[in-house]
Design a protein around this motif. Structure first.
Motif, PDB file in Angstrom:
ATOM      1  N   TYR A 147      12.580  -3.474  -2.275  1.00 15.32           N
ATOM      2  CA  TYR A 147      13.302  -2.275  -1.858  1.00 15.32           C
ATOM      3  C   TYR A 147      12.275  -1.214  -1.474  1.00 15.32           C
ATOM      4  O   TYR A 147      11.453  -0.800  -2.303  1.00 15.32           O
ATOM      5  CB  TYR A 147      14.221  -1.787  -2.983  1.00 15.32           C
ATOM      6  CG  TYR A 147      15.185  -2.864  -3.399  1.00 15.32           C
ATOM      7  CD1 TYR A 147      16.380  -3.054  -2.721  1.00 15.32           C
ATOM      8  CD2 TYR A 147      14.865  -3.730  -4.437  1.00 15.32           C
ATOM      9  CE1 TYR A 147      17.246  -4.081  -3.066  1.00 15.32           C
ATOM     10  CE2 TYR A 147      15.726  -4.760  -4.794  1.00 15.32           C
ATOM     11  CZ  TYR A 147      16.915  -4.925  -4.101  1.00 15.32           C
ATOM     12  OH  TYR A 147      17.757  -5.951  -4.448  1.00 15.32           O
ATOM     13  N   VAL A 148      12.317  -0.788  -0.211  1.00 18.81           N
ATOM     14  CA  VAL A 148      11.312   0.118   0.338  1.00 18.81           C
ATOM     15  C   VAL A 148      11.930   1.491   0.549  1.00 18.81           C
ATOM     16  O   VAL A 148      12.935   1.621   1.265  1.00 18.81           O
ATOM     17  CB  VAL A 148      10.760  -0.433   1.674  1.00 18.81           C
ATOM     18  CG1 VAL A 148       9.771   0.551   2.286  1.00 18.81           C
ATOM     19  CG2 VAL A 148      10.108  -1.795   1.457  1.00 18.81           C
ATOM     20  N   ASP A 149      11.340   2.506  -0.070  1.00 18.47           N
ATOM     21  CA  ASP A 149      11.811   3.883   0.086  1.00 18.47           C
ATOM     22  C   ASP A 149      11.583   4.319   1.529  1.00 18.47           C
ATOM     23  O   ASP A 149      10.451   4.564   1.942  1.00 18.47           O
ATOM     24  CB  ASP A 149      11.048   4.795  -0.887  1.00 18.47           C
ATOM     25  CG  ASP A 149      11.631   6.203  -0.937  1.00 18.47           C
ATOM     26  OD1 ASP A 149      12.299   6.612   0.032  1.00 18.47           O
ATOM     27  OD2 ASP A 149      11.403   6.896  -1.955  1.00 18.47           O
ATOM     28  N   ARG A 150      12.662   4.430   2.276  1.00 15.06           N
ATOM     29  CA  ARG A 150      12.532   4.694   3.711  1.00 15.06           C
ATOM     30  C   ARG A 150      12.033   6.101   4.009  1.00 15.06           C
ATOM     31  O   ARG A 150      11.567   6.379   5.123  1.00 15.06           O
ATOM     32  CB  ARG A 150      13.864   4.449   4.403  1.00 15.06           C
ATOM     33  CG  ARG A 150      14.988   5.338   3.936  1.00 15.06           C
ATOM     34  CD  ARG A 150      16.338   4.850   4.403  1.00 15.06           C
ATOM     35  NE  ARG A 150      16.334   4.425   5.783  1.00 15.06           N
ATOM     36  CZ  ARG A 150      17.425   4.030   6.430  1.00 15.06           C
ATOM     37  NH1 ARG A 150      18.575   3.955   5.802  1.00 15.06           N
ATOM     38  NH2 ARG A 150      17.361   3.675   7.694  1.00 15.06           N
TER      39      ARG A 150
ATOM     40  N   THR B 271       6.298  -1.803   7.242  1.00 16.71           N
ATOM     41  CA  THR B 271       5.564  -2.531   8.283  1.00 16.71           C
ATOM     42  C   THR B 271       4.937  -3.821   7.757  1.00 16.71           C
ATOM     43  O   THR B 271       5.001  -4.874   8.409  1.00 16.71           O
ATOM     44  CB  THR B 271       4.468  -1.634   8.882  1.00 16.71           C
ATOM     45  OG1 THR B 271       5.073  -0.427   9.376  1.00 16.71           O
ATOM     46  CG2 THR B 271       3.750  -2.347  10.007  1.00 16.71           C
ATOM     47  N   CYS B 272       4.327  -3.756   6.575  1.00 13.73           N
ATOM     48  CA  CYS B 272       3.638  -4.940   6.059  1.00 13.73           C
ATOM     49  C   CYS B 272       4.628  -6.059   5.720  1.00 13.73           C
ATOM     50  O   CYS B 272       4.310  -7.248   5.863  1.00 13.73           O
ATOM     51  CB  CYS B 272       2.785  -4.587   4.843  1.00 13.73           C
ATOM     52  SG  CYS B 272       3.706  -4.012   3.397  1.00 13.73           S
ATOM     53  N   TYR B 273       5.829  -5.697   5.275  1.00 14.25           N
ATOM     54  CA  TYR B 273       6.835  -6.726   4.970  1.00 14.25           C
ATOM     55  C   TYR B 273       7.318  -7.397   6.256  1.00 14.25           C
ATOM     56  O   TYR B 273       7.493  -8.615   6.307  1.00 14.25           O
ATOM     57  CB  TYR B 273       8.003  -6.103   4.207  1.00 14.25           C
ATOM     58  CG  TYR B 273       7.659  -5.778   2.767  1.00 14.25           C
ATOM     59  CD1 TYR B 273       7.645  -6.770   1.793  1.00 14.25           C
ATOM     60  CD2 TYR B 273       7.322  -4.488   2.388  1.00 14.25           C
ATOM     61  CE1 TYR B 273       7.312  -6.488   0.477  1.00 14.25           C
ATOM     62  CE2 TYR B 273       6.988  -4.185   1.069  1.00 14.25           C
ATOM     63  CZ  TYR B 273       6.986  -5.194   0.123  1.00 14.25           C
ATOM     64  OH  TYR B 273       6.642  -4.905  -1.172  1.00 14.25           O
ATOM     65  N   ARG B 274       7.525  -6.593   7.283  1.00 15.38           N
ATOM     66  CA  ARG B 274       7.931  -7.182   8.566  1.00 15.38           C
ATOM     67  C   ARG B 274       6.829  -8.086   9.112  1.00 15.38           C
ATOM     68  O   ARG B 274       7.106  -9.165   9.643  1.00 15.38           O
ATOM     69  CB  ARG B 274       8.252  -6.066   9.562  1.00 15.38           C
ATOM     70  CG  ARG B 274       9.460  -5.203   9.177  1.00 15.38           C
ATOM     71  CD  ARG B 274       9.678  -4.091  10.198  1.00 15.38           C
ATOM     72  NE  ARG B 274      10.709  -3.155   9.790  1.00 15.38           N
ATOM     73  CZ  ARG B 274      12.016  -3.299  10.030  1.00 15.38           C
ATOM     74  NH1 ARG B 274      12.437  -4.360  10.715  1.00 15.38           N
ATOM     75  NH2 ARG B 274      12.877  -2.401   9.623  1.00 15.38           N
ATOM     76  N   ALA B 275       5.586  -7.646   8.957  1.00 15.51           N
ATOM     77  CA  ALA B 275       4.463  -8.452   9.457  1.00 15.51           C
ATOM     78  C   ALA B 275       4.330  -9.764   8.696  1.00 15.51           C
ATOM     79  O   ALA B 275       3.826 -10.760   9.242  1.00 15.51           O
ATOM     80  CB  ALA B 275       3.166  -7.653   9.353  1.00 15.51           C
TER      81      ALA B 275
END
Length: 346
Positions: free
Chosen positions: A277-280, A286-290
């Motif tokens: 869960y990433v605090d938007r 970005t790193c999770y998408r990568a």
């Protein structure tokens, strides 16, 4: 119980004096029945799902009887007794004491049992985070991943490493350190020179997240029974003095291969899905998408203690990472996790 023991002692003394023993047994049965009746609560009329386990009417009645008879036990001892009686085990062979405690508390909330009072105990302050010179910031480390390969992650092995890991997270992670509950594993991100570049924590998953559950296709029963197969990347920290291109996504990719095997060794089962869960408001993910994590939606901001639908937590982006191709079959109960022998296939 103490009243029963006093009466029992009194009547045994009368027996020695030659008085009838039957009077004692009759009186004891009356008192014991009254005490059990007060503790057992209202009658049960249907099966229930508690802590991911389906309980029959007979089993809940047996729990009521156990709670009423063994009033002298602490809550934890009572939960252990229930586990022993019902043969309620984790996959690693240990009793599911925490799940049993939650089930007992739920039954009490619903009025089916009355648990003994919580026993308060004094706790020392050894759990406090102590900042040491080892945890201070270092000189900047720059470059690319190739300059520092091989990058690895290593599980915490002893108390000294655990204290250092806790200190790093308390110092440099925006959420600080909090004691994780349930199954969890802590890791250091390490370079070929043995330098610490960051920290990772994988722990128990969130109980209910609408977009995650919908994406998986979970019913409430599915989630209750197989939530343990989802593991949460609840802390991810690259130290502020480390400036290495693509290190974060590299560490996540390594963890996707290493953590399931380590989890298998530690808890005797292999997870099939990672979540985070990433605090938007702070990060873009970005790193999770990568690292090929999939964005499936956002949280709604409701905490466990929120009332009247008050939003008390930051809105966070939900990312998931399947650890095998047929992960949904495991999460929906179509395939038993015990049959899974292959490694990470994605």
């Amino acid at each position: 119980i103490s009243e029963v023991l006093k009466v029992k002692k009194y009547f045994f003394s009368r027996k020695k004096a030659g008085h009838p023993f039957q009077d004692m047994q009759c009186y004891l049965s009356i008192i014991s029945f009254d005490l059990r009746r007060d503790a057992m609560g209202k009658p049960i009329s249907k099966e229930m799902i508690l802590s991911g386990r389906k309980f029959s009417i007979k089993e809940i009645k047996e729990i009521q009887e156990t709670v009423s008879v063994f009033r002298h036990l602490s809550r934890k001892e009572m939960a252990l007794t229930i586990c022993e009686h019902l043969s309620w085990y984790q996959l690693n062979g240990k009793y599911k004491v925490n799940s049993s405690l939650k089930a007992l508390k739920r039954l009490e909330t619903l009025g089916y049992i009355t648990l003994p009072d919580v026993r308060r105990c004094r706790r020392n302050k050894t759990g406090e985070i102590v900042f040491t010179p080892r945890g201070k910031e270092c000189e900047d480390i720059k470059g690319s991943v190739e300059d520092w390969e091989p990058i690895t992650i290593e599980a915490i092995k002893d108390k000294e490493e655990a204290l250092l890991w806790n200190e790093y997270v308390e110092r440099y992670h925006y959420l600080g350190y909090k004691q994780p509950f349930g199954a969890h594993r802590k890791y250091f991100i390490i370079s070929r020179h043995g330098k610490h570049f960051g920290c990772l924590l994988y722990a128990a998953s969130a109980w209910s997240v609408a977009c995650r559950d919908e994406w998986i296709g979970w019913s409430q029963l599915d989630r209750c029974q197989r939530l343990h197969l989802v593991v949460n990347n609840s802390r991810f920290l690259i130290f502020p003095w480390v400036h290495i291109n693509n290190l974060a996504s590299k560490a996540l990719s390594i963890a996707a291969r290493y953590v399931p095997e380590d989890w298998q060794r530690s808890y005797s089962y292999r997870p099939v899905l990672f979540e985070t869960y990433v605090d938007r408001a702070r990060f873009k993910g970005t790193c999770y998408r990568a690292a090929n994590w999939k964005h499936v939606g956002t949280t709604k901001g409701y905490g466990r203690m929120s009332r009247h639908k008050e939003k008390v937590l930051p809105i966070k982006d939900v990312y998931l990472y399947p650890l095998c191709r047929n992960f949904r079959e495991y999460l929906l109960g179509k395939v038993s996790p015990a049959l899974r022998q292959e490694g990470v296939s994605q």
